[in-house]
Write a protein that holds these residues in place. Structure first.
Motif, PDB file in Angstrom:
ATOM      1  N   ARG A   1      -9.509  -5.675  -3.973  1.00 20.76           N
ATOM      2  CA  ARG A   1      -9.249  -4.282  -4.385  1.00 20.76           C
ATOM      3  C   ARG A   1      -8.409  -4.245  -5.658  1.00 20.76           C
ATOM      4  NH1 ARG A   1      -7.658  -2.046   1.518  1.00 20.76           N
ATOM      5  NH2 ARG A   1      -9.740  -1.522   2.231  1.00 20.76           N
TER       6      ARG A   1
ATOM      7  N   TYR B   1       0.847  -1.206   0.000  1.00 17.07           N
ATOM      8  CA  TYR B   1       0.000   0.000   0.000  1.00 17.07           C
ATOM      9  C   TYR B   1       0.877   1.249   0.000  1.00 17.07           C
ATOM     10  CZ  TYR B   1      -4.363  -2.462   0.758  1.00 17.07           C
ATOM     11  OH  TYR B   1      -5.459  -3.245   0.587  1.00 17.07           O
TER      12      TYR B   1
ATOM     13  N   SER C   1      -6.612 -15.214   8.141  1.00 25.74           N
ATOM     14  CA  SER C   1      -6.832 -14.406   9.338  1.00 25.74           C
ATOM     15  C   SER C   1      -6.844 -12.922   8.972  1.00 25.74           C
ATOM     16  CB  SER C   1      -5.723 -14.695  10.350  1.00 25.74           C
ATOM     17  OG  SER C   1      -4.491 -14.497   9.695  1.00 25.74           O
ATOM     18  N   SER C   2      -7.173 -12.115   9.959  1.00 23.65           N
ATOM     19  CA  SER C   2      -7.255 -10.671   9.712  1.00 23.65           C
ATOM     20  C   SER C   2      -5.888 -10.152   9.256  1.00 23.65           C
ATOM     21  CB  SER C   2      -7.684  -9.992  11.018  1.00 23.65           C
ATOM     22  OG  SER C   2      -7.739  -8.621  10.811  1.00 23.65           O
ATOM     23  N   GLY C   3      -5.905  -9.350   8.212  1.00 24.11           N
ATOM     24  CA  GLY C   3      -4.657  -8.772   7.699  1.00 24.11           C
ATOM     25  C   GLY C   3      -3.901  -9.691   6.745  1.00 24.11           C
ATOM     26  N   SER C   4      -4.523 -10.833   6.380  1.00 18.62           N
ATOM     27  CA  SER C   4      -3.790 -11.788   5.522  1.00 18.62           C
ATOM     28  C   SER C   4      -3.774 -11.344   4.058  1.00 18.62           C
ATOM     29  CB  SER C   4      -4.410 -13.184   5.650  1.00 18.62           C
ATOM     30  OG  SER C   4      -5.781 -13.121   5.310  1.00 18.62           O
ATOM     31  N   GLY C   5      -4.646 -10.385   3.683  1.00 22.03           N
ATOM     32  CA  GLY C   5      -4.588  -9.865   2.306  1.00 22.03           C
ATOM     33  C   GLY C   5      -5.823 -10.138   1.472  1.00 22.03           C
ATOM     34  N   LYS C   6      -6.911 -10.633   2.108  1.00 23.68           N
ATOM     35  CA  LYS C   6      -8.114 -10.983   1.343  1.00 23.68           C
ATOM     36  C   LYS C   6      -8.726  -9.756   0.660  1.00 23.68           C
ATOM     37  CE  LYS C   6     -10.123 -12.385   5.116  1.00 23.68           C
ATOM     38  NZ  LYS C   6      -9.156 -12.147   6.206  1.00 23.68           N
ATOM     39  N   THR C   7      -8.910  -8.693   1.459  1.00 21.18           N
ATOM     40  CA  THR C   7      -9.518  -7.487   0.888  1.00 21.18           C
ATOM     41  C   THR C   7      -8.629  -6.931  -0.218  1.00 21.18           C
ATOM     42  OG1 THR C   7     -10.335  -7.064   3.091  1.00 21.18           O
ATOM     43  CG2 THR C   7     -10.532  -5.267   1.528  1.00 21.18           C
ATOM     44  N   THR C   8      -7.331  -7.005  -0.003  1.00 18.80           N
ATOM     45  CA  THR C   8      -6.401  -6.460  -1.002  1.00 18.80           C
ATOM     46  C   THR C   8      -6.581  -7.173  -2.340  1.00 18.80           C
ATOM     47  OG1 THR C   8      -4.909  -6.039   0.836  1.00 18.80           O
ATOM     48  CG2 THR C   8      -3.978  -5.861  -1.364  1.00 18.80           C
TER      49      THR C   8
ATOM     50  N   ALA D   1       1.435  -6.111   1.245  1.00 21.68           N
ATOM     51  CA  ALA D   1       0.149  -6.697   1.627  1.00 21.68           C
ATOM     52  C   ALA D   1      -0.037  -8.018   0.875  1.00 21.68           C
ATOM     53  CB  ALA D   1      -0.980  -5.740   1.310  1.00 21.68           C
TER      54      ALA D   1
HETATM   55  N1  LIG Z   1      -5.336   1.314   2.959  1.00 21.05           N
HETATM   56  C1  LIG Z   1      -4.292   0.664   3.491  1.00 21.05           C
HETATM   57  N2  LIG Z   1      -3.119   1.293   3.664  1.00 21.05           N
HETATM   58  C2  LIG Z   1      -2.053   0.665   4.187  1.00 21.05           C
HETATM   59  N3  LIG Z   1      -2.051  -0.631   4.554  1.00 21.05           N
HETATM   60  C3  LIG Z   1      -3.189  -1.322   4.401  1.00 21.05           C
HETATM   61  C4  LIG Z   1      -4.371  -0.720   3.865  1.00 21.05           C
HETATM   62  N4  LIG Z   1      -5.358  -1.640   3.838  1.00 21.05           N
HETATM   63  C5  LIG Z   1      -4.798  -2.783   4.320  1.00 21.05           C
HETATM   64  N5  LIG Z   1      -3.508  -2.600   4.647  1.00 21.05           N
HETATM   65  C6  LIG Z   1      -2.577  -3.607   5.178  1.00 21.05           C
HETATM   66  O1  LIG Z   1      -2.449  -4.636   4.207  1.00 21.05           O
HETATM   67  C7  LIG Z   1      -2.454  -5.910   4.815  1.00 21.05           C
HETATM   68  C8  LIG Z   1      -3.565  -6.767   4.223  1.00 21.05           C
HETATM   69  O2  LIG Z   1      -4.805  -6.165   4.565  1.00 21.05           O
HETATM   70  P1  LIG Z   1      -6.213  -6.698   4.048  1.00 21.05           P
HETATM   71  O3  LIG Z   1      -7.224  -5.657   4.415  1.00 21.05           O
HETATM   72  O4  LIG Z   1      -6.111  -7.099   2.640  1.00 21.05           O
HETATM   73  O5  LIG Z   1      -6.410  -7.976   4.963  1.00 21.05           O
HETATM   74  P2  LIG Z   1      -7.726  -8.843   5.180  1.00 21.05           P
HETATM   75  O6  LIG Z   1      -7.285 -10.254   5.102  1.00 21.05           O
HETATM   76  O7  LIG Z   1      -8.796  -8.423   4.278  1.00 21.05           O
HETATM   77  O8  LIG Z   1      -8.077  -8.478   6.683  1.00 21.05           O
HETATM   78  P3  LIG Z   1      -9.544  -8.340   7.371  1.00 21.05           P
HETATM   79  O9  LIG Z   1     -10.145  -9.712   7.407  1.00 21.05           O
HETATM   80  O10 LIG Z   1      -9.225  -7.841   8.749  1.00 21.05           O
HETATM   81  O11 LIG Z   1     -10.324  -7.368   6.568  1.00 21.05           O
HETATM   82  C9  LIG Z   1      -2.589  -5.673   6.316  1.00 21.05           C
HETATM   83  O12 LIG Z   1      -1.301  -5.726   6.866  1.00 21.05           O
HETATM   84  C10 LIG Z   1      -3.154  -4.282   6.407  1.00 21.05           C
HETATM   85  O13 LIG Z   1      -2.692  -3.652   7.570  1.00 21.05           O
END
Ligand SMILES: Nc1ncnc2c1ncn2[C@@H]1O[C@H](COP(=O)(O)OP(=O)(O)OP(=O)(O)O)[C@@H](O)[C@H]1O
Length: 580
Positions: free
Chosen positions: A375, A339, A365-372, A346
């Protein structure tokens, strides 16, 4: 400043017209004073010569009429300008914003945008009219008077030039000092606000200790801030006095010079009177500049903020973008992404494939990168290395509008407009028929919600959809995705607890989405039922794909997915037991 304003406005013609009219009025005012000199010379003498004064009076009359005509033209332009300029700049800002990557829309940037579009644009436009106009008058009128004065007496004209230079220096100093004072005042104000919040938050403790009005330390801190405030105000006042003194000094010097010239016989009484009138018309607008300096700085700050928004880099577009794709395959090939401003990636070297007619569940788990992952599919951001391809085409090569046409996103927290259910759905496709609307609602299990609502399809959902529950709002979003006929649907399943009815309905709705053989569904799954129904599971950890396969395969392997699934199941049973 004028150049900055001119560059900022997309259609600067109106601004130019306004400033030209203002400038012309200022110059005309100065020139009208030139007429005064021969008139005074003809009239103020032992035997007044009206015949000599008449042509000048006629010229002055024509000038006055021209001035009145300019005023009549300029006034409506000025009235209209602020509104029109604000609308133009808002349009420019909105157009620019629509080219920005969706990743730009963080909470902080959204707040900046809201402030920019509403307050900053409106105030900058208002100030461009109410401050830039008078600033032009206060500069051009004295400049014209100096030119006119040269035709009367060069010594007085030189005195005006010196006064103008000293005034310019004092003005610069005033601007600098009040800028510093303003920064300190701002800091002091933030400090005071912080302490006020502290005072509010600590009330229970303070009351228990008998210090409801704050501890002596808090009072001392507030007193210290008050002092900074006072000092700032005092410092900001000083340069204003200096400037006023320069202007007053200029007038005294002009008076002395005119007296000296008269007494030494170098000019007549009429000339001396004319010079004093010119001095007054030179110094008065110059003196007004100090009043405008604060407003000019406020305008600079606002313009700076709007410029910053306009400087946000747009999504790079291909020279010859691909306008459509054949099939909705989604493919990641060795994708790594950090990011902007982030310190670790990420996603690292992620490769995966989601085929049309299938549902892929992303787990981890949370922060593993699913949302990324989701996106990057929607090109909220561009990858650092590797490729995200849709229908075999790199998303960077695709026309951004065509890409967004293919994609529908169902966020965890769905935003609905304060309008009817029907209109909220039609947002996806305004021309949809009733049959299509009803089919979409049925597939998203929204029909049963609509049936319960007092006015059915015509029920208003309230501010941000507050009349509906979170699960119901997600069903609206799924119905929108179906109605849009998006071939790629990205779902972030609600992770918070849902009632069993909503939970079953949403699982069913997601499954229905995946029934279309042309549609690729990617779901960030939080529920065992969704996981079980998925065709394919991609398990992420720390931005890396650690396993992938069908749910059955992964359950058999007994790896991370199997563990996560057990956790989800346990949490679900725990919830059911607690609700029951
Ligand atoms: N807008 C952002 N700017 C900087 N870092 C980000 C941003 N969004 C996510 N991250 C970081 O990128 C990594 C992956 O985040 P992501 O949101 O993809 O995880 P996730 O698996 O979807 O988590 P969750 O289940 O909590 O939503 C994490 O370390 C998070 O802190």
């Amino acid at each position: 400043m004028i150049r900055r304003l001119y560059r900022l406005w997309p259609e600067p013609k109106l601004l130019a017209r306004l400033w030209l009219l203002t400038g012309a009025q200022a110059v005309l005012q100065g020139l009208l004073l030139a007429v005064l000199v021969p008139v005074l010379a003809a009239v103020i003498r032992p035997e007044p010569d009206l015949a000599a004064a008449t042509p000048w009076l006629v010229l002055g009359g024509i000038g006055a009429v021209a001035y009145a005509v300019l005023s009549i033209i300029a006034t409506p332009v000025g009235f209209k300008a602020a509104g029109t300029l604000a609308a133009q700049l808002r349009r420019r800002l909105m157009r620019h914003v629509s080219t920005l990557p969706l990743g730009w829309f963080t909470a902080e940037n959204k707040a900046r945008l809201a402030r920019g579009v509403t307050a900053d644009v409106g105030d900058a436009a208002h100030l461009a009219v109410t401050v830039a106009g008078p600033a032009i008058t206060s500069t051009l009128l004295p400049a014209t008077v100096v030119v006119v004065t040269f035709t009367v007496d060069w010594r007085m004209a030189l005195l005006f030039c010196v006064t103008a230079l000293v005034a310019y220096w004092a003005l610069q100093r005033a601007a600098r000092i009040s800028e510093i004072a303003e920064i300190e005042l701002e800091r002091a104000a933030v400090g005071v606000a912080g302490r006020a919040i502290e005072l509010g938050q600590a009330q229970p403790v303070l009351r228990a200790a008998g210090h409801a009005e704050g501890t002596p330390r808090m009072h001392a801190a507030l007193e210290e801030h008050r002092e900074v405030y006072r000092e700032g105000m005092r410092r900001a006042r000083r340069p204003f006095f200096v400037y006023t003194a320069v202007i007053a000094g200029g007038f005294v010097a002009a008076l002395a010079l005119a007296g000296e010239l008269l007494l030494s016989g170098r000019i007549e009484l009429a000339g001396a009177i004319a010079l004093l009138v010119l001095a007054a018309r030179f110094l008065e607008p110059l003196g007004n500049l100090i009043e405008l300096i604060g407003a000019l700085r406020a305008m600079t700050n606002k313009i700076g903020r709007v410029e910053e928004l306009l400087a946000a880099p747009a999504l790079p577009t291909a020279a010859d973008p691909v306008r459509g794709i054949d099939a909705a395959d989604v493919e990641f090939s060795h994708v790594s992404f950090t990011y902007p401003g982030g310190d670790s990636p990420a996603l690292r070297d992620v490769s995966l494939r989601c085929r049309p007619g299938t549902t892929t569940a992303l787990v981890g788990s949370s922060g593993s990168g699913k949302t990324t992952v989701t996106r990057l599919i929607a090109r909220f951001f561009d990858v650092d290395s590797g490729q995200v391809r849709i229908g075999g085409v790199d998303v960077r090569e695709l026309d951004p509008a065509a890409l967004l046409d293919e994609i529908a996103i169902v966020f965890q927290d769905v935003y609905l407009f304060d309008d009817t259910i029907e209109n909220n759905l039609r947002l996806a496709r305004p021309e949809a028929t009733w049959d299509e609307l009803e089919k979409a609602a049925g597939a998203a299990r929204l029909d049963e919600v609509i049936e319960r609502l007092p006015h059915g399809w015509q029920t208003r959902v309230g501010e941000a959809g507050a009349q509906l529950s979170g699960g119901e709002r997600q069903r609206v979003a799924i119905a929108r995705a179906i109605l849009k006929q998006a071939r790629i649907v990205l779902v972030d399943e609600a992770s918070s607890a849902l009632d069993p009815e909503n939970e079953a309905a949403i699982t069913q709705a997601i499954a229905n989405l995946g029934d279309d053989p042309d549609r690729t569904v990617v779901v960030i799954a939080h529920r065992p039922a969704t996981l079980a129904a998925a065709d394919h599971v991609v398990s992420l950890d720390g931005g890396v794909v650690i396993e992938s396969g069908t749910p059955d395969e992964l359950l058999r392997t007994g790896g991370a997915f199997a563990r996560l699934n057990r956790q989800y199941e346990r949490a679900r049973h725990w919830r059911i037991a607690n609700h029951g």
